[in-house]
Scaffold this active site. Structure first.
Site, short mmCIF file in Angstrom:
data_model
loop_
_atom_site.label_atom_id
_atom_site.label_comp_id
_atom_site.label_asym_id
_atom_site.label_seq_id
_atom_site.Cartn_x
_atom_site.Cartn_y
_atom_site.Cartn_z
N LYS A 1 3.39 -15.57 3.29
CA LYS A 1 3.75 -16.13 2.03
C LYS A 1 5.17 -16.45 1.94
O LYS A 1 5.81 -15.94 1.06
CB LYS A 1 3.30 -15.39 0.70
CG LYS A 1 3.12 -16.22 -0.37
CD LYS A 1 2.21 -17.24 -0.66
CE LYS A 1 2.37 -18.08 -1.83
NZ LYS A 1 1.42 -19.09 -2.09
N ASP B 1 -2.29 -18.58 1.32
CA ASP B 1 -3.40 -19.20 0.49
C ASP B 1 -4.25 -20.29 1.42
O ASP B 1 -5.31 -20.46 1.19
CB ASP B 1 -2.86 -19.79 -0.62
CG ASP B 1 -1.50 -20.45 -0.63
OD1 ASP B 1 -1.23 -20.33 0.67
OD2 ASP B 1 -0.88 -21.39 -1.25
N TYR C 1 0.81 -1.31 0.06
CA TYR C 1 -0.11 0.06 -0.15
C TYR C 1 0.78 1.25 -0.09
O TYR C 1 0.30 2.23 -0.19
CB TYR C 1 -0.90 -0.10 1.21
CG TYR C 1 -2.22 -0.79 1.04
CD1 TYR C 1 -2.19 -1.97 0.77
CD2 TYR C 1 -3.15 -0.01 1.03
CE1 TYR C 1 -3.65 -2.73 0.79
CE2 TYR C 1 -4.59 -0.66 1.12
CZ TYR C 1 -4.70 -2.03 0.78
OH TYR C 1 -5.67 -2.78 0.62
N ASP D 1 -12.16 -9.29 4.27
CA ASP D 1 -13.35 -9.25 3.60
C ASP D 1 -14.10 -10.62 3.40
O ASP D 1 -15.25 -10.90 3.58
CB ASP D 1 -13.22 -8.67 2.11
CG ASP D 1 -13.49 -7.13 1.96
OD1 ASP D 1 -13.37 -6.38 2.81
OD2 ASP D 1 -13.92 -6.83 0.66
N ASP E 1 -6.20 -7.09 4.18
CA ASP E 1 -7.32 -6.48 3.51
C ASP E 1 -8.33 -7.63 2.69
O ASP E 1 -9.55 -7.52 3.08
CB ASP E 1 -6.81 -5.48 2.05
CG ASP E 1 -7.97 -4.86 1.44
OD1 ASP E 1 -9.06 -4.39 2.14
OD2 ASP E 1 -7.88 -5.02 0.27
C1 IPM Z 1 -10.53 -1.49 3.85
C2 IPM Z 1 -10.55 -0.85 2.37
C3 IPM Z 1 -9.40 0.27 2.07
C4 IPM Z 1 -8.18 -0.58 2.13
C5 IPM Z 1 -9.60 0.89 0.69
C6 IPM Z 1 -10.97 1.70 0.83
C7 IPM Z 1 -8.49 1.80 0.34
O1 IPM Z 1 -10.73 -1.83 1.56
O2 IPM Z 1 -10.43 -0.65 4.77
O3 IPM Z 1 -10.26 -2.55 4.11
O4 IPM Z 1 -7.98 -1.33 1.11
O5 IPM Z 1 -7.66 -0.81 2.99
MG MG Z 2 -10.77 -3.67 2.51
#
Ligand code: IPM
Ligand code: MG
Length: 368
Positions: free
Chosen positions: A201, A233, A144, A261, A257
């Protein structure tokens, strides 16, 4: 006498302002009950800030964040600002800039199942039974924030004998960055089931090999906490195979990240996942979901991840455990009573229990 607490509110884009309204309702109700005056300072971030100031992170926003006891952020981004042109501002720069400027290196994302929502998950109830984990994501390093560029007219990049474009992002980690996030994870594990999975990894990446070495060195200071290394993975697979095996999962920025999710879907919806970003400066609280432009402005977004972020803020930054407990109970009771926003509704949810954003917020406030 009431105590005053200063909050920097960043509604941002998309559904952000809608869910922020619900957070404000809840804060005002809790403030009254717990003798705290919330001094709310709203500022611009993301696309809204680009439209009004040309920058995704205006100076005033940064100053407001620094001056606050805590920052509460809703969501940023949307198709209006989507661009692949590296020279145009993007809403995400606002969020990433804020994380970097405030030194928020540790992102904590608790994943727990609310019993009434067991059937909202796409996974079988027996698979998600007992899930209670904390993802500790490194937030200011790695891909990032490494050097990145687009190069034009690179020999052979368009194919043999043809010039073309090339792009790169670099993943860099310094030892101290790994050490401090590892400590955060081990400390958190001490307040939980004393198990840390470190996800990397290391079979391919040099940053992951350093990660593994440093995490093991830190682990020596925590003999009471068990440490398991897991390749990313495999971790992605284990999260849907047997998620209850995890207690604390610590990992680098990009892996965290993606895995967070994925983990959110154990709870049935990304609309249920809160997060706390901690570090050197003011802490920041935000739902893990995005700005959901597809449903923005329709009043149907789930405000609960935002309200759960308020709960984390009360607990971790404001020393208001009793208020946090009240909010947590109110959310659990609201779900227990069967109230659902569309994202967590089942096919057979009766229409009278199907709520919009504001009605859901009202249900929670009514239970405070
Ligand atoms: C999160 C989001 C952010 C990230 C984006 C919006 C930049 O996906 O907070 O998980 O990737 O960190
Ligand atoms: Mg995210």
């Amino acid at each position: 006498m009431s105590r005053a607490v200063r909050i920097c509110l960043l509604p941002g884009d998309g559904i952000g302002p809608e869910i922020t309204d619900e957070a404000v309702k809840v804060l005002l109700a809790l403030g009254e009950r717990h003798g705290v005056v919330f001094d709310l300072h709203e500022a611009l971030l993301g696309g809204a800030a680009i439209d009004q100031t040309g920058s995704a992170l205006p100076d005033r926003t940064l100053a407001e964040a620094r001056a606050a006891d805590a920052v509460l952020l809703a969501a940023i981004g949307g198709p209006a600002w989507d661009t692949t042109d590296p020279d145009r501002p993007r809403p995400e720069q606002g969020l990433l800039g804020l994380r970097k400027e405030l030194g928020l290196f540790a992102n904590l994302r608790p994943v727990r199942i609310f019993a009434p929502l067991a059937d909202a998950s796409t996974l079988r109830p027996d698979v998600i039974d007992g899930v209670d984990m904390l993802i500790v994501r490194e937030l200011t390093g790695g891909l990032y924030f490494g050097e990145r560029a687009r190069e034009r007219e690179v020999a052979d990049a368009g194919g043999p004998g043809r010039a073309g474009m090339r792009a790169y992002d670099t993943c860099v980690y310094d030892e101290f960055e790994i050490e401090r996030i590892a400590r955060t994870a081990f400390e958190a594990a001490r307040g939980r089931r004393r198990l840390v999975h470190s996800v990397d990894k290391a079979n391919v990446l040099e940053t992951s090999r350093l990660w593994r070495e440093v995490v093991h060195a830190v682990a020596a200071d925590y003999p009471d906490v068990a440490l398991v290394d897991m390749l990313v993975d495999n971790a992605a697979m284990q999260l849907v195979r047997r998620p209850a095996q995890f207690d604390v999962m610590v990992t680098e920025n990009m892996f965290g990240d993606i895995l967070s999710d994925e983990a959110s879907m154990l709870t049935g919806s990304l609309g249920m996942l809160a997060s706390a970003s901690l570090g050197e400066g003011t802490a920041l609280y935000e739902p893990s979901h995005g700005s959901a432009p597809d449903i923005a402005g329709r009043g149907v977004a789930n405000p609960l991840a935002m309200l759960l972020s308020v709960e984390l803020m009360l607990r971790m930054s404001l020393d208001m455990d009793a208020a946090a407990d009240d909010l947590s109970a109110a959310i659990a009771e609201t779900l227990g009573a069967g109230f659902r926003t569309a994202d967590i509704a089942a096919d057979d949810t009766p229409p009278e229990l199907l709520m919009g954003t504001a009605e859901m917020g009202d249900q929670v406030v009514a239970r405070l």
